[in-house]
Design a protein around this motif. Structure first.
Motif, PDB file in Angstrom:
ATOM      1  N   ASP A  26      41.095  -9.537  55.808  1.00  0.00           N
ATOM      2  CA  ASP A  26      41.871  -8.227  55.203  1.00  0.00           C
ATOM      3  C   ASP A  26      41.990  -7.212  55.946  1.00  0.00           C
ATOM      4  O   ASP A  26      42.931  -6.658  55.995  1.00  0.00           O
ATOM      5  CB  ASP A  26      40.932  -8.216  54.026  1.00  0.00           C
ATOM      6  CG  ASP A  26      41.462  -6.825  53.159  1.00  0.00           C
ATOM      7  OD1 ASP A  26      42.382  -7.074  52.481  1.00  0.00           O
ATOM      8  OD2 ASP A  26      40.612  -5.797  53.261  1.00  0.00           O
ATOM      9  N   ALA A  27      40.930  -6.713  56.914  1.00  0.00           N
ATOM     10  CA  ALA A  27      41.156  -5.692  57.856  1.00  0.00           C
ATOM     11  C   ALA A  27      42.242  -6.053  58.862  1.00  0.00           C
ATOM     12  O   ALA A  27      43.185  -5.105  59.012  1.00  0.00           O
ATOM     13  CB  ALA A  27      39.702  -5.545  58.636  1.00  0.00           C
ATOM     14  N   PHE A  28      42.352  -7.322  59.344  1.00  0.00           N
ATOM     15  CA  PHE A  28      43.307  -7.681  60.355  1.00  0.00           C
ATOM     16  C   PHE A  28      44.935  -7.415  59.595  1.00  0.00           C
ATOM     17  O   PHE A  28      45.750  -6.785  60.217  1.00  0.00           O
ATOM     18  CB  PHE A  28      43.210  -9.020  60.726  1.00  0.00           C
ATOM     19  CG  PHE A  28      44.295  -9.411  61.876  1.00  0.00           C
ATOM     20  CD1 PHE A  28      44.237  -8.974  63.156  1.00  0.00           C
ATOM     21  CD2 PHE A  28      45.277 -10.008  61.356  1.00  0.00           C
ATOM     22  CE1 PHE A  28      45.024  -9.194  64.231  1.00  0.00           C
ATOM     23  CE2 PHE A  28      46.289 -10.538  62.361  1.00  0.00           C
ATOM     24  CZ  PHE A  28      46.300 -10.047  63.549  1.00  0.00           C
ATOM     25  N   ALA A  29      45.055  -7.802  58.380  1.00  0.00           N
ATOM     26  CA  ALA A  29      46.039  -7.771  57.536  1.00  0.00           C
ATOM     27  C   ALA A  29      46.522  -6.206  57.439  1.00  0.00           C
ATOM     28  O   ALA A  29      47.758  -5.741  57.431  1.00  0.00           O
ATOM     29  CB  ALA A  29      46.101  -8.718  56.372  1.00  0.00           C
ATOM     30  N   GLN A  30      45.695  -5.256  56.961  1.00  0.00           N
ATOM     31  CA  GLN A  30      45.806  -4.087  56.871  1.00  0.00           C
ATOM     32  C   GLN A  30      46.274  -3.426  57.974  1.00  0.00           C
ATOM     33  O   GLN A  30      47.100  -2.485  58.229  1.00  0.00           O
ATOM     34  CB  GLN A  30      44.651  -3.446  56.527  1.00  0.00           C
ATOM     35  CG  GLN A  30      44.322  -3.767  54.835  1.00  0.00           C
ATOM     36  CD  GLN A  30      43.153  -3.006  54.416  1.00  0.00           C
ATOM     37  OE1 GLN A  30      43.412  -1.428  54.617  1.00  0.00           O
ATOM     38  NE2 GLN A  30      41.921  -3.421  54.183  1.00  0.00           N
ATOM     39  N   VAL A  31      45.587  -3.711  59.368  1.00  0.00           N
ATOM     40  CA  VAL A  31      46.029  -3.221  60.558  1.00  0.00           C
ATOM     41  C   VAL A  31      47.536  -3.768  60.896  1.00  0.00           C
ATOM     42  O   VAL A  31      48.410  -2.950  61.368  1.00  0.00           O
ATOM     43  CB  VAL A  31      44.958  -3.610  61.672  1.00  0.00           C
ATOM     44  CG1 VAL A  31      45.616  -3.279  62.943  1.00  0.00           C
ATOM     45  CG2 VAL A  31      43.644  -3.014  61.460  1.00  0.00           C
ATOM     46  N   ARG A  32      47.838  -4.785  60.859  1.00  0.00           N
ATOM     47  CA  ARG A  32      49.002  -5.570  61.160  1.00  0.00           C
ATOM     48  C   ARG A  32      49.979  -4.860  60.401  1.00  0.00           C
ATOM     49  O   ARG A  32      51.195  -4.357  60.891  1.00  0.00           O
ATOM     50  CB  ARG A  32      48.990  -6.936  60.725  1.00  0.00           C
ATOM     51  CG  ARG A  32      50.513  -7.699  61.294  1.00  0.00           C
ATOM     52  CD  ARG A  32      50.420  -9.131  61.158  1.00  0.00           C
ATOM     53  NE  ARG A  32      49.735  -9.712  59.790  1.00  0.00           N
ATOM     54  CZ  ARG A  32      49.496 -10.688  59.528  1.00  0.00           C
ATOM     55  NH1 ARG A  32      49.569 -11.819  60.542  1.00  0.00           N
ATOM     56  NH2 ARG A  32      48.961 -11.134  58.577  1.00  0.00           N
ATOM     57  N   ALA A  33      49.912  -4.611  59.047  1.00  0.00           N
ATOM     58  CA  ALA A  33      50.945  -3.833  58.216  1.00  0.00           C
ATOM     59  C   ALA A  33      50.954  -2.501  58.511  1.00  0.00           C
ATOM     60  O   ALA A  33      52.171  -1.855  58.602  1.00  0.00           O
ATOM     61  CB  ALA A  33      50.177  -3.862  56.577  1.00  0.00           C
TER      62      ALA A  33
END
Length: 124
Positions: A26-33
């Motif tokens: 989830d954190a990685f997806a938020q960073v990527r976005a």
């Protein structure tokens, strides 16, 4: 460049590794976005977890968030990407506007600590 604040999930009592994995994904997806949207990023973590004071699971999770921040900062330096980690005393609640006040313009790839919990300690 606007800012995105991502607060660390509470992985206390995570069943095996699945809860930690889900929190990291989830954190990685938020960073990527946020990177795709060209936003400045601040990951907010409990300072105690940087040194594993509240358990190995939480320490591993926060350590991974620091790793994500440093990798994005290094790989995105030429593009001007900005990402940092703000380590706050346990139980501290900060609004996104308050978080922004702790990070200097131009800073990237750093762990900024708030409070005295880590004075004299070597933090990652």
């Amino acid at each position: 460049m606007s800012g995105k604040v991502i607060h660390a999930a509470d992985v206390t009592g995570a069943e095996g590794t699945e809860g930690i994995r889900a929190a990291l994904v989830d954190a990685f997806a938020q960073v990527r976005a946020a990177v795709a949207a060209e936003q400045r990023i601040t990951l907010v973590v409990p300072a105690d977890d940087l040194l594993g004071h509240r358990g190995p699971e939480r320490g591993a999770y926060v350590g991974a968030l620091v790793g994500i921040a440093r990798a994005v900062a290094f790989e995105g330096a030429r593009a001007g990407r900005r990402i940092n980690v703000l380590a706050v005393p346990s139980g501290t609640e900060l609004s996104d506007a308050e978080v922004d006040g702790y990070i200097a313009d131009g800073l990237s790839g750093q762990v900024v600590t708030v409070g005295t919990a880590l004075i004299g300690k070597v933090a990652p």
